[in-house]
Design a protein around this motif. Structure first.
Motif: not given
Lengths: 500, 109
Positions: A258, A300, A321, A335, A339, A343, B72-74, B76-77, B103, B105-107
């Protein structure tokens, strides 16, 4: 291909082969790994837990900012990182005495439902869930609604006198005296580090305040500005709770991921001058209440795995959001950018994060150490704005912005304006009060907050404490200016007696 | 020919002491799905599962969950509570009674 599938289904005695799982935990070399962290290190459950807990305690230990017995407010949003932080503190306090955390915690939960357009029923449900978690934690807690910003006093925006910064020696002395005290108190008291106190919660917000808050947020034209406004108001509210209940530290649950995103977002928002405060371990901008970020070394992914493996409860709350598309705001875009890079390049977040660690909080050039310059009305950072330096792009922006925002009055009453320019204190005061309140607020903001306020067509829906403090500050500035003129006059008289 | 599989698919990371269902907005508020994957020529792997989820479980805005042929990045599997990176990610072959957890982890996700 088909045989492989059949193989899996065969009720064979030995467990089916699992690709990749033959490898062992990198720490104990025995356990079955469950999580991959730090670009390829596989950890088993127990070693991961030890690693995670150690990192939390190491961050606190290394910085030596939290004194024994100090009251610390944990800012809990219900999300994974701050929930994990809560549980780390809970665990740290219940340890045996040598390793126990020694501060006195409290928790604050801000209900932001009104800013996200949640229905009263949904909000009640979310708050009830939050209460359930807070009850199981057992710390004293404060549930506040974001609407309460409408009854904040303007003094929230003032930086209170800074207490002397604790030196290494002072920290050690504090630890020693605390230990002696504890010893004198006896064992039975030690087992109860924080006696349960009645929860503190103000009454539910009035319908009028909820209305005012949603009017404010719906008047903001961009999601970027909305997120920033929410962050600002939330900070003020938490700060107020901390001050009124005597907490001298506030712990925020920002994770490493974050913070990396926040660093890049802040840069894009024009807050580059404040990166060290916005993303560092400690943030002393408010003077008497220091914000610390003990989760800043946990990614995270680590947080999510820890919470899952060790059943750390959290509460799902929609944010402003939620469900927004990727390009809806600078925050979302940054973000996704970080991310996605992460990756492909697993060191992205840690590289950005390490940059934030190296930033130094230096006072601006030209500001004497003892006397900090004026502070931004909203984010309370020392202003990065140099109105005198009109040659820069920023100078051009401010000078082009101010006439625009001034009402036609200024042009219509040109004579009044020119009377100001003659430098007469009294005249200046009289036309200042007629000045657009918007311009008055804007000139008290840092660059980032000014840009942000552009997306607010009218400042009227802002909570009264902001407008009141803006007025107070500009009156004070005028009084000082008048004082300066008076002083100068006297000096002149002294220097050249008889000439005046 | 792979036989039909029964797997558990779960969204969101929230474990709550009160065992309250937690709303995961993308999937119509349902957190846990016990799904039966029909028998097919190829064995079921995560790659196929994502396609199946997109077709059968996603109610809206698949781009918030799937990007290209992966998540999508962010997001988790976890496969049976272990990191999918340990198990071959998209190429992991599903077995009967596996549990797959996503899961975010995105805002605000």
């Amino acid at each position: 291909m088909c045989e492989v599938g059949e193989d899996y289904r065969a009720p064979a005695g030995q467990p089916p082969p699992r690709p990749g799982r033959e490898q062992k935990c990198v720490k104990c070399k025995e356990g079955l790994p469950v999580v991959v962290i730090r670009a390829g290190d596989a950890f088993c459950r127990d070693c991961f837990k030890a690693f995670y807990v150690h990192k939390f305690r190491a961050v606190l230990g290394k910085n030596r900012l939290i004194f024994p017995g100090e009251k610390v407010l944990l800012a809990w949003s219900g999300g994974p990182s701050s929930s994990s932080m809560l549980w780390q503190v809970l665990e740290g306090l219940s340890r045996d005495s040598a390793k126990r955390l020694r501060f006195v915690p409290g928790v604050v939960y801000a209900d932001e439902g009104a800013a996200c357009g949640q229905s009263p029923e949904d909000r009640a449900k979310t708050v009830a869930e939050a209460k359930l978690v807070l009850q199981s934690v057992g710390f004293p807690w404060h549930i506040v609604a974001l609407e309460e910003v409408f009854s904040l006093p303007p003094s929230v925006l003032r930086c209170s006198a800074r207490e002397p910064v604790g030196t290494e020696g002072a920290y050690k002395a504090a630890v020693d005296s605390f230990l002696q005290q504890q010893h004198a108190l006896g064992e039975e008291q030690q087992s109860l580090p924080c006696p349960p106190r009645p929860p503190i919660r103000a009454g539910p917000p009035t319908a009028g305040q909820t209305e005012a808050l949603s009017t404010l947020f719906s008047s903001v034209e961009t999601l970027t500005a909305k997120e920033e406004l929410l962050r600002t108001l939330r900070t003020h509210l938490i700060l107020h709770v901390a001050r009124t209940h005597g907490y001298s530290k506030v712990m925020m649950g920002d994770s490493c991921t974050r913070l990396a995103i926040k660093l890049m977002t802040s840069l894009a928002l024009g807050r580059g001058a404040f990166l060290a405060w916005d993303t560092g371990f400690s943030d002393e901008r408010h003077g008497d209440v220091v914000v610390v970020r003990p989760m800043r070394e946990h990614t995270l992914k680590e947080v999510a795995f820890y919470n899952r493996l060790f059943a750390v409860p959290s509460v799902f709350t929609p944010a402003v959001d939620t469900k927004a598309p990727e390009k809806a705001s600078i925050h979302r875009l940054m973000e996704a950018f970080i991310l996605r890079l992460q990756a492909q390049f697993p060191s992205t977040v840690s590289t950005v994060y390490r940059t934030s660690e190296k930033l130094v909080k230096a006072p601006r050039d030209g500001c004497a150490a003892g006397t900090p310059g004026p502070r931004c009305l909203l984010c309370m950072c020392v202003l990065d704005v140099d109105t005198a330096d009109s040659a820069t792009a920023f100078g051009a922006q401010t000078s082009s912005q101010l006439p625009q925002t001034q009402p036609p009055v200024a042009q219509a009453e040109a004579p009044t304006v020119s009377c100001c320019c003659t430098g007469m204190g009294g005249a200046r005061h009289c036309c200042r009060t007629e000045e657009d309140p918007r311009a008055r607020v804007i000139e008290q903001l840092c660059y980032g907050c000014r840009v942000n306020m552009k997306d607010l067509p009218s400042l009227d829906p802002l909570p009264p404490y902001i407008l009141a403090e803006a007025q107070l500050r500009s009156q004070r500035a005028e009084a000082e200016q008048i004082q300066e003129y008076l002083l100068e006059d006297r000096e002149d008289e002294d220097a050249r007696p008889g000439e005046s | 020919m792979a036989a039909p599989l029964s797997v558990e698919v779960e969204f969101g990371a929230v474990v709550n002491p009160g065992k309250r269902a937690v709303r995961s907005l993308l999937f119509d508020g349902v957190k846990k799905h016990q799904v039966t994957l029909p028998g097919q020529e190829e064995p079921w792997d995560i790659r196929n599962l994502l396609v199946w989820i997109k077709k059968n479980l996603l109610k809206e805005r698949p781009e918030l969950f799937i990007q290209g042929d992966s998540v999508r990045p962010g997001i988790l599997v976890l496969i049976n509570d272990a990191d999918w990176e340990l198990l071959g990610e998209l190429d992991y072959q599903l077995q009967d009674q596996d549990s797959i957890l996503f899961i975010s982890t995105l805002h605000g996700g």
